[in-house]
Design a protein around this motif. Structure first.
Motif, PDB file in Angstrom:
ATOM      1  N   GLY A 459       0.758  -1.271  -0.012  1.00 36.20           N
ATOM      2  CA  GLY A 459       0.023   0.035  -0.003  1.00 36.20           C
ATOM      3  C   GLY A 459       0.857   1.254   0.117  1.00 36.20           C
ATOM      4  N   LEU A 460       0.274   2.422  -0.012  1.00 39.56           N
ATOM      5  CA  LEU A 460       0.905   3.739  -0.049  1.00 39.56           C
ATOM      6  C   LEU A 460       0.599   4.283   1.245  1.00 39.56           C
ATOM      7  CD1 LEU A 460      -0.716   4.550  -3.491  1.00 39.56           C
ATOM      8  CD2 LEU A 460       1.425   3.802  -2.972  1.00 39.56           C
ATOM      9  N   VAL A 461       1.620   5.467   1.289  1.00 39.91           N
ATOM     10  CA  VAL A 461       1.412   6.216   2.703  1.00 39.91           C
ATOM     11  C   VAL A 461       1.423   7.659   2.473  1.00 39.91           C
ATOM     12  CG1 VAL A 461       2.939   4.432   4.190  1.00 39.91           C
ATOM     13  CG2 VAL A 461       3.987   6.376   2.722  1.00 39.91           C
ATOM     14  N   PRO A 462       0.826   8.571   3.268  1.00 46.77           N
ATOM     15  CA  PRO A 462       0.715  10.141   2.949  1.00 46.77           C
ATOM     16  C   PRO A 462       2.201  10.775   2.807  1.00 46.77           C
ATOM     17  CG  PRO A 462      -0.313   9.543   5.210  1.00 46.77           C
ATOM     18  CD  PRO A 462       0.446   8.165   4.820  1.00 46.77           C
ATOM     19  N   SER A 463       2.407  11.450   1.674  1.00 42.89           N
ATOM     20  CA  SER A 463       3.405  12.056   1.336  1.00 42.89           C
ATOM     21  C   SER A 463       3.950  13.056   2.427  1.00 42.89           C
ATOM     22  CB  SER A 463       3.461  12.745   0.104  1.00 42.89           C
ATOM     23  OG  SER A 463       2.193  13.716   0.168  1.00 42.89           O
ATOM     24  N   THR A 464       5.142  13.753   2.218  1.00 43.04           N
ATOM     25  CA  THR A 464       5.511  14.422   3.514  1.00 43.04           C
ATOM     26  C   THR A 464       4.655  16.007   3.243  1.00 43.04           C
ATOM     27  OG1 THR A 464       7.113  15.457   1.745  1.00 43.04           O
ATOM     28  CG2 THR A 464       7.900  13.760   3.407  1.00 43.04           C
ATOM     29  N   ASP A 465       4.081  16.230   2.422  1.00 50.98           N
ATOM     30  CA  ASP A 465       3.296  17.430   2.610  1.00 50.98           C
ATOM     31  C   ASP A 465       1.935  17.042   2.740  1.00 50.98           C
ATOM     32  OD1 ASP A 465       2.039  16.288   0.170  1.00 50.98           O
ATOM     33  OD2 ASP A 465       2.401  17.957  -1.229  1.00 50.98           O
ATOM     34  N   LEU A 467      -0.556  15.637   1.250  1.00 52.26           N
ATOM     35  CA  LEU A 467      -1.316  16.088   0.310  1.00 52.26           C
ATOM     36  C   LEU A 467      -1.445  15.221  -0.949  1.00 52.26           C
ATOM     37  CD1 LEU A 467      -2.016  19.890   0.482  1.00 52.26           C
ATOM     38  CD2 LEU A 467      -3.142  18.179   1.422  1.00 52.26           C
ATOM     39  N   HIS A 468      -0.425  14.293  -1.024  1.00 55.29           N
ATOM     40  CA  HIS A 468      -0.363  13.167  -2.024  1.00 55.29           C
ATOM     41  C   HIS A 468      -0.170  11.757  -1.430  1.00 55.29           C
ATOM     42  CE1 HIS A 468       1.205  16.853  -3.820  1.00 55.29           C
ATOM     43  NE2 HIS A 468       0.750  16.444  -4.994  1.00 55.29           N
ATOM     44  N   TRP A 469      -0.276  10.723  -2.278  1.00 56.99           N
ATOM     45  CA  TRP A 469       0.426   9.523  -1.701  1.00 56.99           C
ATOM     46  C   TRP A 469       1.741   9.120  -2.387  1.00 56.99           C
ATOM     47  CZ3 TRP A 469      -2.631   7.932   1.968  1.00 56.99           C
ATOM     48  CH2 TRP A 469      -4.060   7.980   1.858  1.00 56.99           C
ATOM     49  N   SER A 470       2.429   8.469  -1.526  1.00 54.25           N
ATOM     50  CA  SER A 470       3.882   7.933  -1.912  1.00 54.25           C
ATOM     51  C   SER A 470       4.077   6.541  -1.552  1.00 54.25           C
ATOM     52  CB  SER A 470       4.984   9.031  -1.834  1.00 54.25           C
ATOM     53  OG  SER A 470       5.166   9.001  -0.198  1.00 54.25           O
ATOM     54  N   LEU A 471       5.180   6.215  -1.989  1.00 52.56           N
ATOM     55  CA  LEU A 471       5.699   4.879  -1.676  1.00 52.56           C
ATOM     56  C   LEU A 471       6.418   4.742  -0.416  1.00 52.56           C
ATOM     57  CD1 LEU A 471       7.155   3.264  -4.906  1.00 52.56           C
ATOM     58  CD2 LEU A 471       5.096   2.514  -3.775  1.00 52.56           C
ATOM     59  N   PRO A 472       6.169   4.062   0.562  1.00 50.01           N
ATOM     60  CA  PRO A 472       6.809   3.946   2.044  1.00 50.01           C
ATOM     61  C   PRO A 472       8.466   4.370   1.675  1.00 50.01           C
ATOM     62  CG  PRO A 472       5.651   2.115   1.680  1.00 50.01           C
ATOM     63  CD  PRO A 472       5.759   2.661   0.471  1.00 50.01           C
ATOM     64  N   GLY A 473       8.952   5.284   2.725  1.00 47.64           N
ATOM     65  CA  GLY A 473      10.300   5.331   2.580  1.00 47.64           C
ATOM     66  C   GLY A 473      10.757   6.710   1.765  1.00 47.64           C
ATOM     67  N   ARG A 474       9.639   7.274   1.005  1.00 48.11           N
ATOM     68  CA  ARG A 474      10.120   8.351   0.140  1.00 48.11           C
ATOM     69  C   ARG A 474      10.094   9.476   1.339  1.00 48.11           C
ATOM     70  NH1 ARG A 474       9.275   8.484  -5.468  1.00 48.11           N
ATOM     71  NH2 ARG A 474      10.038   6.246  -6.109  1.00 48.11           N
ATOM     72  N   THR A 475      11.024  10.608   1.016  1.00 50.51           N
ATOM     73  CA  THR A 475      10.970  11.863   1.905  1.00 50.51           C
ATOM     74  C   THR A 475      10.096  12.878   0.990  1.00 50.51           C
ATOM     75  OG1 THR A 475      13.161  12.254   1.189  1.00 50.51           O
ATOM     76  CG2 THR A 475      13.100  11.135   3.395  1.00 50.51           C
ATOM     77  N   ALA A 476      10.213  13.025  -0.138  1.00 54.06           N
ATOM     78  CA  ALA A 476       9.810  14.270  -0.652  1.00 54.06           C
ATOM     79  C   ALA A 476       8.174  13.950  -1.206  1.00 54.06           C
ATOM     80  CB  ALA A 476      10.379  14.326  -1.988  1.00 54.06           C
ATOM     81  N   ALA A 477       7.377  15.037  -1.221  1.00 54.55           N
ATOM     82  CA  ALA A 477       5.971  14.751  -1.745  1.00 54.55           C
ATOM     83  C   ALA A 477       5.921  14.196  -3.238  1.00 54.55           C
ATOM     84  CB  ALA A 477       5.411  16.139  -1.662  1.00 54.55           C
TER      85      ALA A 477
END
Ligand code: FAD
Length: 477
Positions: A459-465, A467-477
């Protein structure tokens, strides 16, 4: 000839859900048209809010100052005469570290004012808001929803074509069926609500004078919500077999029911019913507990009451409406921006799964709460069970009924997103600080949840802002 307008997202309905999703998408620079069939201010029920909405989502919307200025009564928690305990019992959101400090309060709101503030805020964020535009149907092409048809107050018809349509038009939605599947009505919650407004009702003593008061009695339960020093919203939720009692004279029925409930009768002993203006009518609502079998299909998303609603007790409606608005906005923003991380199906499945999960927490807890032979300790235990929280039973209960049990930072710590978004912290520093803060919060709250861990495999996780979804472990939106 029908006028055709092109946009990125068209949102149907200007209630809290529609204003939330449209603002959060427009904030990302996407074009959003919002169609609302009424001219605001318009009446709506659902006046008691949760901290997750007021301190969480509303901060992301940038509307906190306007809400503060509106002077709505502060709600610190709830007072219940409910269950086996014959004495009223009170809880405060502030007992949970999740809602520490200012985040421990919500508001009791006149929805005519609250909804208008949110809708005006949407306009200020660039949403093209068109009131008195009733949506009559969706437009489909090749198995995909590509827009809606609407008619304005002068009878002018338009077609708004968009990459995505959000149905946020509430329980009276005309287009929710177009998502496919059925609206499944609850077998358990088949209650009827009868409600009106009074001036001059008593208040509980400070600091709980702004609390919601809920009082169970033989035929059901009453809500008593202070909307200002003078005005009180009073409603009774009745078992389905009481329908006959309210078929005739609604005022007589409401006054008779008040007389049957000594605590509410006492609070209203010097009060007068409001008999004119938008609060003059005694209203009835029934058939309000349902869930749609599907929440999305290509091009169409259902959020807020258009998708589901449970029951008025514990005031979860606006929380579910605004939280689902945020979840939908993340899927829309990510899809519109384009990403290699996830396809459209993954983005909207994430929305649906999380919205269903939040609905299910409240639903399963509320089923147990309607067992009026239990006492508050067993309700607290049930809250811990349905949330799977490692916190104490009473804290699990407060976290749930404050709207914070999902451990979403957007709901319990929105300020950290805003700092990040305002560019005050760069990505790396933010990621480190965020991880540290998370550990501290987990230590203080006993929470085992981690927003950066997906709620299902792959599954996906909330982005750092936020307001988006991202893959786990990403730091940027
Ligand atoms: P809505 O607030 O219903 O907004 C939908 C908007 O869509 C409306 O403005 C409508 O005019 C517009 N619309 C409808 N059809 C169309 C169309 N065809 N075209 C264009 N626009 C359209 N919740 C709480 O949080 N606290 C409470 O204390 C509470 N008490 C409740 C008591 C009762 C008896 C009931 C039944 C509900 C209560 N709720 C409460 C729930 C709350 O009312 C809803 O959950 C909340 O209003 C949902 O917000 P929404 O934005 O999804 O929909």
């Amino acid at each position: 000839m029908t006028e055709i307008i092109e946009t990125d997202v068209v949102v149907v309905g200007g209630g809290p859900c529609g204003s939330t999703v449209s603002t959060l998408v427009a904030q990302q620079g996407h074009r959003v048209v919002l169609l609302e069939k009424e001219r605001f201010p318009r009446y709506q029920i659902g006046e008691s809010l949760l901290p997750s909405t007021v301190q969480g989502i509303c901060r992301l919307l940038g509307v906190s100052d306007k809400l503060d200025a509106a002077g709505f009564p502060l709600k610190r928690g709830g007072t219940f005469r409910w269950g086996a305990n014959p004495e009223p019992w009170t809880f405060a959101f502030g007992i949970s570290p999740k809602f520490a400090g200012t985040a421990s309060t919500a508001y009791q709101v006149e929805r005519m004012k609250f909804d208008q503030i949110l809708l005006e805020n949407a306009k200020e964020h660039g949403v093209d808001v068109r009131e008195e535009h009733a949506v009559t149907d969706v437009v489909e092409e090749g198995g995909r929803v590509v827009g809606v048809k609407c008619t304005d107050a002068d009878g002018v018809r338009r077609e708004i074509r968009a990459r995505y349509v959000v149905d946020a038009s509430g329980n009276t939605s005309r287009i929710h069926t177009r998502v496919g599947g059925k609206r499944q009505y609850s077998e358990f919650f088949r209650n009827i609500a009868l409600f009106g407004y009074f001036t001059g009702g008593k208040r509980m003593p400070a600091p709980v004078s702004g609390n919601i008061l809920a009082v169970a009695f033989e035929s059901g339960w009453f809500w008593y919500i202070p909307l200002s020093d003078e005005l009180t919203s009073v409603g009774v939720v009745l078992h389905p077999d009481a329908l006959e009692r309210i078929r005739g004279d609604r005022e007589r029925a409401l006054l008779d029911l008040i007389a049957e409930c000594p605590m509410i009768a006492d609070y209203l002993s010097d009060a007068e019913r409001v008999t004119s203006g938008p609060y003059g009518e005694i209203r009835v609502r029934k058939d309000y507990s349902y869930i749609q079998e599907k929440f999305w299909r290509p091009g169409l998303v259902l959020a807020g009451d258009a998708a589901c609603f449970i029951d008025p007790v514990f005031s979860s409606g606006v929380h579910l409406a605004t939280y689902s608005g945020l979840l939908a906005a993340r899927s829309l923003n990510t899809a519109l921006r384009g990403t290699d991380d996830a396809d459209e199906t993954a983005l909207f499945e994430e929305f649906e799964l999380r919205y269903r999960q939040e609905y299910a927490r409240f639903h399963d807890f509320l089923v147990a709460f309607y067992d009026k032979h239990s006492d508050e300790q067993s309700y607290f235990w049930k809250a811990k069970k349905v949330t799977g929280s490692a916190a104490s039973e009473v804290q699990s209960f407060v976290d749930l009924v404050g709207g914070g049990s999902s451990d979403e930072r957007a709901l319990v710590d929105a300020g950290s997103y805003l700092d990040r978004r305002d560019g005050e912290i760069d990505d790396m520093i933010w990621a480190v600080a965020e991880a540290g803060a998370r550990i501290q919060v987990q230590a203080a709250t006993g929470s085992t949840e981690d927003e950066q861990v997906p709620i299902r495999a792959g599954g996906l996780v909330p982005s750092t802002d936020g307001l988006h979804w991202s893959l786990p472990g990403r730091t940027a939106a």
